[in-house]
Design an enzyme around this catalytic site. Structure first.
Site, PDB file in Angstrom:
ATOM      1  N   CYS B 101      27.814 -15.460  36.882  1.00 55.47           N
ATOM      2  CA  CYS B 101      28.428 -14.207  36.949  1.00 55.47           C
ATOM      3  C   CYS B 101      27.707 -13.351  38.070  1.00 55.47           C
ATOM      4  O   CYS B 101      27.945 -12.641  38.809  1.00 55.47           O
ATOM      5  CB  CYS B 101      29.027 -13.456  36.095  1.00 55.47           C
ATOM      6  SG  CYS B 101      29.401 -11.820  36.022  1.00 55.47           S
ATOM      7  N   CYS B 198      30.990 -13.138  27.325  1.00 57.68           N
ATOM      8  CA  CYS B 198      32.289 -11.840  27.214  1.00 57.68           C
ATOM      9  C   CYS B 198      33.599 -12.344  27.240  1.00 57.68           C
ATOM     10  O   CYS B 198      34.227 -11.602  26.654  1.00 57.68           O
ATOM     11  CB  CYS B 198      31.813 -11.026  28.341  1.00 57.68           C
ATOM     12  SG  CYS B 198      32.096 -11.614  30.111  1.00 57.68           S
TER      13      CYS B 198
END
Lengths: 373, 358
Positions: B101, B198
């Site tokens: 990410c 997440c």
């Protein structure tokens, strides 16, 4: 940033001093207008004066004005409150505000009336869609995203010919265009205070005499048993005061704002390649909607914000993420164009200088936003 | 400078943004919408993409008096991070989605969009230090070792780091950041830290992978090939894993057994004793460099997981590959993990582990 220019009056307009002053005085006084004692009587007198004043500005009778918490509640009451035996269907235009469009999910039968590429209801198709099962037709007066004016007289004629009632959400029209409920033929009409300089938290549904509604919430039976809850006298008086100010200024102000509207559209079309104006005649004077092909609307907003200009996309967010405009999609625009459109809306504070300043920054901002995609 | 502060809704990124405002920068907060269907609330310490986090980030930006926007990177995130995560597990490897990410979203897609809009840098609440000398930006571990997050930033290159800011990097303790948040009136001072992945808010990684990759029963074997049990999909296993093996045949020596290899092609999971996990040699692909490529063999430190030890090693890389010889054997190193190389406290570069050997 030393100066900022507010181009988002259609979201909420600053409260006019006349409204703020009357509210400040009233908020200091006690009194529930439903009470029988002296304080209650005084409050009731103030409330009814506000109702009468507002009714006059709307071309309606005082008994036809039902105060609500705002435009959303008034629209809900209109759509959910109408019950006509043998006519379960509600017809709404494809470009309604969410407070009309989203009510559809709670209605037994909904028909969507399509619009043409100019955003106006397609009357021919509406004529085939509104029929003996239609109980209510709801078409807004001025579109909240594009400012386009709907053919209300024709819609009323068509609906009444089919035996249906007609409602119009006039939240973005009131204060900017002439509204006369009596001669409009409308059965129901929604208005809101804070779009024309009144307080947030109050609106009204005009219910033509003879039209029967059922309440959607229950309690003490205030407002002709249609809208229970203590009526906020100070807000009602602020609404009436703002409406009166708007009515007195309207003729001059509409002409002035229409000039700014036309100047902004012409200026942007001339200086920013790939611009399409979604605001076309007939339209209200206070809203300009532009598509800048090849941008994310959010990026233009960010850059305008940094340059001191408050604008809007005019359409909804989901979890803070800007969504393509349902209104522009209904008008046949692509997903890309419906995600690349901004609304600039005017009010009494909007000056020609501010419009020129906006025209000065837009070409550079759109160019930069296009590079960021 | 015009700075884009990535605000997750957590205390660290909020304080990072606040410090930039204090320093006189023109700061705009952005919250990244990474999930198409965000959870309404955060559950405990898990996840960071709920509507509540978005609200908290906006609230913090309002307290700081800075503009705030939500940027929708859900599609990019789904393609570059989530799909990669699933694909890596399907291929028998163990990916680190946070690095991915940072590499593909925060310091790539977000930075590019920000740069195009006229911003000079992206700031985050990561605990790491940037130092500049003679126009060269160097990335160092945070002052407080326990909070150091330089590992997840080890994939960034010089260009990305030149446009990055980590305002918390020189700080000493998380407690101080919380106290600072409280002093600044940032209500999220007591919000728990986020952990885990997440996009798997339940924390059930195995269940998430099962839902994406399905069940595919196969054998659990020992190093000789003898079948010891069955599994429901090789993606449920990672090298070094000890629990959840459900072996029907007990080990002869009575000692615990570990996953040694995951082979999705043959659909087998190989288990064995701890000493069989020992690794001295690590092969990596896709080398990245925080400053400039290092030519020739050099002695440095290698870290293979976020909170792992820094292990002394001999490191050599070319444009495509990196070879690492550890001074002492390490255990439980899985292909897919990132090997981040340090020179003391300075991050030098990284590679994705492709193979290991004893």
């Amino acid at each position: 940033m030393t100066t900022r220019s507010y181009f988002d009056h259609a979201a909420s307009a600053p409260t006019v001093p006349q409204a703020a002053q009357v509210m400040a005085e009233l908020l200091a006084r006690p009194g529930n207008p439903s009470s029988l004692h002296a304080a209650g009587r005084a409050a009731r007198r103030t409330l009814e004066e506000a109702r009468e004043s507002l009714a006059e500005d709307l071309g309606a009778r005082p008994s036809e004005v039902v105060f609500t918490s705002g435009g959303t509640e008034a629209n809900n009451l209109a759509l959910l409150g109408v019950h006509v035996d043998g006519r379960p269907e509600v017809a709404v235009s494809a470009v309604e505000h969410p407070s009309v469009a989203a009510v559809g999910a709670h209605l037994a039968e909904v028909v969507v009336l399509p619009v043409r590429t100019d955003g106006r209801v397609d009357l021919e198709r509406a004529g085939t869609l509104v029929g003996p099962r239609t109980g209510l037709v709801s078409v807004m007066w001025v579109n909240n995203e594009t400012g386009v004016v709907q053919p209300i007289a024709e819609v009323v004629e068509l609906a009444h010919a089919a035996g249906a009632l007609v409602h119009s959400d006039a939240v973005q029209a009131f204060g900017h265009v002439v509204i006369d409920v009596a001669s409009s033929g409308l059965d129901l009409l929604t208005v809101s205070a804070h779009k024309l300089g009144g307080p947030v938290g109050i609106g009204a549904l005009v219910v033509r005499r003879g039209v029967t509604l059922r309440p959607t919430g229950f309690g003490g039976g205030q407002e002709a048993r249609l809208r229970s809850g203590t009526v906020p006298v100070a807000l009602a008086a602020g609404f009436a005061a703002a409406s009166r100010v708007a009515a007195e200024r309207r003729a001059m102000e509409a002409e002035r704002l229409a000039g700014l509207r036309d100047r902004l559209i012409a200026g942007v079309v001339a200086t920013v390649a790939g611009t399409r104006a979604n605001t076309v005649q007939p339209c209200g004077p206070a809203i300009v909607n532009l598509t800048f092909a090849g941008v994310r609307a959010d990026d233009v907003l960010l850059l305008l914000d940094a340059a001191g200009f408050d604008a809007s996309t005019g359409s909804a967010c989901t979890a803070g993420v800007h969504q393509p405009s349902e209104v522009l999609l209904a008008m046949g625009r692509s997903m890309e164009d419906a995600s690349a459109s901004l609304r600039f809306s005017f009010g009494p504070q909007t000056t020609a200088e501010a419009v020129e300043a906006l025209l000065g920054v837009l070409p550079g901002i759109v160019e930069r936003a296009r590079a960021a995609v | 400078m015009r700075v884009l502060a990535a605000m997750s809704g957590g205390v660290d990124s909020a304080v990072a943004a606040a410090r930039l405002v204090d320093a006189g920068h023109e700061v705009v907060g952005v919250h990244l919408a990474l999930s198409r269907n965000p959870e309404a609330y955060r559950s405990g310490a898990r996840g960071c993409c709920s509507l509540e986090d978005s609200h908290d980030a906006r609230r913090a930006a309002d307290v700081l008096g800075i503009p705030f926007y939500v940027w929708d990177f859900a599609e990019r995130f789904a393609a570059d991070v989530v799909a990669d995560f699933v694909d890596e597990y399907a291929a028998g490897r163990t990916p680190n989605p946070c690095l991915r990410c940072n590499e593909k979203i925060k310091f790539a897609a977000v930075l590019e969009r920000g740069r195009a809009l006229g911003f000079d840098a992206v700031a985050t609440g990561h605990y790491a230090r940037l130092e500049q000398s003679h126009g060269q930006v160097s990335l160092y571990r945070a002052a407080e070792p326990a909070k150091d997050q330089s590992y997840v930033l080890g994939v960034l290159d010089a260009e990305q780091l030149r446009h990055s800011l980590f305002p918390l990097g020189s700080d000493t303790a998380k407690a101080e950041v919380r106290a600072e948040a409280a002093t600044r009136g940032l209500f999220l001072a007591r919000k728990p830290d986020s952990h885990d992945i997440c996009f798997i808010p339940t924390g059930d990684t195995a269940g998430f992978l099962q839902s994406r990759l399905g069940r595919r029963a196969g054998d659990v074997v020992d190093e000789t090939g003898e079948v010891l049990g069955v599994h429901t999909g090789t993606h449920q296993f990672t090298v070094g894993q000890r629990h959840g093996l459900h072996l029907s045949v007990p080990a002869q020596d009575g000692r615990p057994r570990y996953v040694l290899r995951v082979d999705p092609v043959r659909n087998t999971v190989t288990v064995g004793p701890k000493q069989s996990l020992a690794v001295r040699r690590i092969d990596g692909i896709r080398p990245t460099w925080t400053e400039r490529p290092v030519a020739g063999a050099w002695r440095g430190l290698v870290q293979v997981r976020a909170h792992g030890d820094a292990m002394p090693a001999l490191i050599e890389a070319d444009a495509a590959q990196m070879r690492i010889e550890l001074d002492a054997p390490a255990f439980g190193i899985a292909p897919g993990q990132a090997a981040v190389c340090y020179d003391g406290d300075r991050v030098v570069g990284s590679a994705t582990i492709s193979a290991t050997a004893a």
